[in-house]
Design a protein around this motif. Structure first.
Motif, short mmCIF file in Angstrom:
data_model
loop_
_atom_site.label_atom_id
_atom_site.label_comp_id
_atom_site.label_asym_id
_atom_site.label_seq_id
_atom_site.Cartn_x
_atom_site.Cartn_y
_atom_site.Cartn_z
N PHE A 185 2.56 58.11 -27.73
CA PHE A 185 2.14 56.96 -28.48
C PHE A 185 2.44 55.69 -27.48
CE2 PHE A 185 2.76 59.96 -31.85
CZ PHE A 185 2.12 59.43 -33.10
N LEU A 186 1.33 54.98 -27.75
CA LEU A 186 1.56 53.62 -26.90
C LEU A 186 2.10 52.52 -27.93
CD1 LEU A 186 0.60 51.42 -24.80
CD2 LEU A 186 -1.51 51.42 -26.03
N ILE A 187 3.29 51.94 -27.10
CA ILE A 187 3.77 50.86 -28.20
C ILE A 187 3.48 49.49 -27.38
CG2 ILE A 187 5.97 51.34 -26.99
CD1 ILE A 187 7.36 50.08 -29.22
N CYS A 188 3.18 48.55 -28.12
CA CYS A 188 2.67 47.01 -27.56
C CYS A 188 3.59 46.19 -28.45
CB CYS A 188 1.55 46.70 -27.21
SG CYS A 188 0.75 47.44 -26.17
N ASP A 189 4.51 45.35 -27.97
CA ASP A 189 4.77 44.07 -28.54
C ASP A 189 3.95 42.91 -28.25
OD1 ASP A 189 7.01 45.55 -29.58
OD2 ASP A 189 8.35 44.61 -28.20
N ILE A 190 3.24 42.41 -29.43
CA ILE A 190 2.23 41.34 -29.19
C ILE A 190 2.69 40.04 -30.03
CG2 ILE A 190 -0.27 40.76 -29.85
CD1 ILE A 190 0.11 43.09 -27.71
N ARG A 191 2.66 39.02 -29.26
CA ARG A 191 3.00 37.58 -29.95
C ARG A 191 1.59 37.08 -30.37
NH1 ARG A 191 6.41 35.71 -26.88
NH2 ARG A 191 8.32 35.96 -28.44
N ALA A 192 1.29 36.97 -31.60
CA ALA A 192 0.06 36.39 -32.15
C ALA A 192 0.39 35.72 -33.32
CB ALA A 192 -1.08 37.29 -32.27
N ASP A 193 -0.74 34.93 -33.67
CA ASP A 193 -0.63 34.33 -35.21
C ASP A 193 -1.66 35.06 -35.92
OD1 ASP A 193 -0.54 32.68 -37.24
OD2 ASP A 193 -1.49 31.14 -36.54
N LEU A 194 -1.03 35.94 -36.97
CA LEU A 194 -1.70 36.58 -37.81
C LEU A 194 -1.32 36.28 -39.25
CD1 LEU A 194 -1.68 40.07 -35.90
CD2 LEU A 194 -3.32 38.29 -35.77
N PRO A 195 -1.98 35.35 -39.81
CA PRO A 195 -1.86 34.92 -41.08
C PRO A 195 -2.01 36.08 -41.93
CG PRO A 195 -3.47 33.15 -40.04
CD PRO A 195 -3.30 34.60 -39.13
#
Length: 530
Positions: A185-195
């Motif tokens: 399993f690939l895990i990424c913590d992504i910072r983004a604006d996802l309304p």
């Protein structure tokens, strides 16, 4: 160099070890807290879902409210098959607890908050750069030797160094049985604006942008989203970064939104449980005792339950209020909890990663049919969320025939209060909570008309709270379903040990709950259900 004696040596300064140290200190027990790392490693989201009852444990050491407030509370769990939404589960909060069912906050941040509480606790001696290489024990205590020659003596040791503890298992003669899953399993913590995504957990079966596999998306504080992709066993993260495929993978989810990768890693799931959680004066807890897939958030949450179970029992033995045999019940209770957690998480993994064509075909029929068939929808397994384990079968529990246990309750619900069940939380007198009252030691909640024994016959400190006096509006009695003339014996971890009507029954129930060899016999096996 010899470190002065401490009553308990806790091996591993992760959240399970931190919780155990804080709870032991709360009971007045000095602790040496050891870790082989040079310092705290603040990386990634790791275990992010903190369950309500775990927040309550942390609140007993002054950290739960802060962790809950800093965490992100999500209320909707959406599940998709390809482009079709199968269902959206809204976490109904019918509880009277002050905490939400779950909050998302990274393990790293939880550790920082617990570190602050530890720094304020003089009974805890923290020692980094102390990797335990040898454990010796006899009838007088345990002796630990670290890699730099430091010798540490204690009455008992609690081992919670995490998953990489093969040497410790070998030294103790512990067998860590189970298996590992091939898929990564690939895990990424992504910072983004996802309304619209900030309060939702999303689970995708076989999306077009990860065909044949799964994707899980969890919202976290500070506009961070943790994304887990199931990937093949030969997945190469470095090559995917080089080729631009990782960006394409992320863009399939976030679209044209700007994003930042905060952390990334590839991991593999294991399902294992130690054959013994007590080896003489050493207890095993957390990932050292059991490993399971994270779907359902049962890893860290069950590790904290291990810590609480071990802490009060060690404290009672060390203060002379219980015989050393009480510690046998640590294995009895927490091994049973680990087995159930593995049963639940293995069923989830078998659905997520079928082993053969027959399982794959069955899963496909369930997923396709779930769009229109409620019966098939109920068979879609993306993880049963963490819940407390019920100690109904424990040798410490005195069963009550008038309150039979019907087995594992439906998802998202708890069984009615009774012996072996964690007491519900409810406000008492408008100023405090029931759980806060219960975590200071054994307690008797006496309803109107209850007959109590002479305190001198109990032999240990037990607080008695007469409900008509402390709960004049009857909120506690209603939450328990308590009847006139009953005495509810509650353990220091807020689990109900017994419900009795006669003073002699209460004396016997207390002895049983403290592991008296003459009374702590195996309880009858209740009826169970899925």
């Amino acid at each position: 160099m010899v470190v002065r004696d401490r009553s308990v040596a806790v091996i591993g300064n992760g959240p399970v070890g931190q919780t155990a140290a804080l709870l032991l200190a709360r009971h007045g027990v000095p602790v040496t807290l050891l870790d082989g790392r040079p310092a705290r490693d603040k990386v990634g989201s790791k275990a992010i879902c903190q369950q309500r009852d775990v927040l309550d444990v942390w609140e007993s050491v002054g950290a739960g409210r802060r962790i809950a407030d800093e965490g992100l509370t999500w209320s909707t769990a959406r599940t998709y098959h390809r482009e079709i939404e199968l269902f959206a589960l809204t976490l109904q909060d019918a509880s009277t607890s002050v905490f939400p069912p779950f909050v998302n906050i990274s393990q790293s941040r939880v550790e920082e908050i617990l570190d602050e509480r530890i720094a304020a606790q003089p009974l805890i001696d923290v020692r980094w750069n102390h990797r335990v290489e040898r454990i010796d024990q006899d009838a007088t205590g345990v002796r630990l030797v670290t890699d730099d020659g430091v010798r540490i003596t204690a009455d008992y040791a609690l081992a919670c160094p995490g998953a990489h503890c093969e040497e410790l298992h070998r030294a103790l003669g512990v067998v860590f049985e189970g298996h590992s899953f091939d898929d990564r399993f690939l895990i990424c913590d992504i910072r983004a604006d996802l309304p619209g995504w900030a309060r939702e957990r999303r689970f995708y079966f076989d999306p077009v942008w990860n065909p044949g596999r799964q994707v899980l998306i969890h919202p976290c504080p500070d506009s961070v989203f943790r994304i887990d992709w199931q990937v093949p066993a030969d997945y190469d993260l470095t090559e995917e970064e080089r080729s631009g495929a990782l960006d394409a993978r992320i863009r399939a989810i976030v679209g044209e939104a700007d994003y930042e990768i905060v952390w990334k890693s590839v991991y593999r799931f294991h399902s294992r449980v130690a054959d013994r959680l007590r080896v003489g004066r050493v207890l095993l807890a957390g990932d050292c005792a059991h490993l399971m897939s994270p779907f359902g958030a049962r890893g860290l949450n069950s590790g904290v339950a291990d810590a609480e179970n071990a802490a009060w029992k060690l404290a009672y033995v060390l203060r002379g209020w219980a015989d050393d045999t009480l510690l046998d019940s640590y294995h009895a209770e927490r091994h049973a909890a680990a087995v159930e957690n593995l049963e639940v998480t293995t069923a989830t993994m078998n659905f997520l990663v079928p082993h053969d064509e027959a399982q794959r075909a069955l899963r496909e029929r369930v997923l396709v049919g779930a769009a229109t068939d409620p019966a098939l929808r109920a068979r879609v397994d993306s993880g049963r969320f963490s819940e407390p384990f019920w100690y109904v079968r424990s040798p410490l529990t005195t069963l009550d025939d008038s309150r039979p246990f019907a087995g594992r309750p439906p998802r998202g619900t708890v069984p009615p209060p009774g012996p072996g069940i964690l007491a519900p939380d409810v406000r008492v007198g408008g100023t405090t909570r029931l759980r806060a009252l219960l975590r200071d030691g054994f307690c008797v909640l006496a309803t109107a008309g209850a007959e109590l024994p002479d305190p001198s016959t109990l032999g240990r400190p037990v607080r008695v709270l007469r409900l008509p006096d402390v709960d004049p509006d009857g909120a506690v009695a209603r939450a328990l379903g308590a009847r006139p003339g009953e005495s509810w014996l509650v353990r220091p971890d807020a689990y109900v040990a017994a419900v009795v009507r006669e003073p002699a029954e209460l004396v016997a129930a207390l002895g049983r709950a403290l592991g008296d060899p003459a009374l702590a016999r195996p309880a009858p096996q209740p009826t169970t259900s899925a």
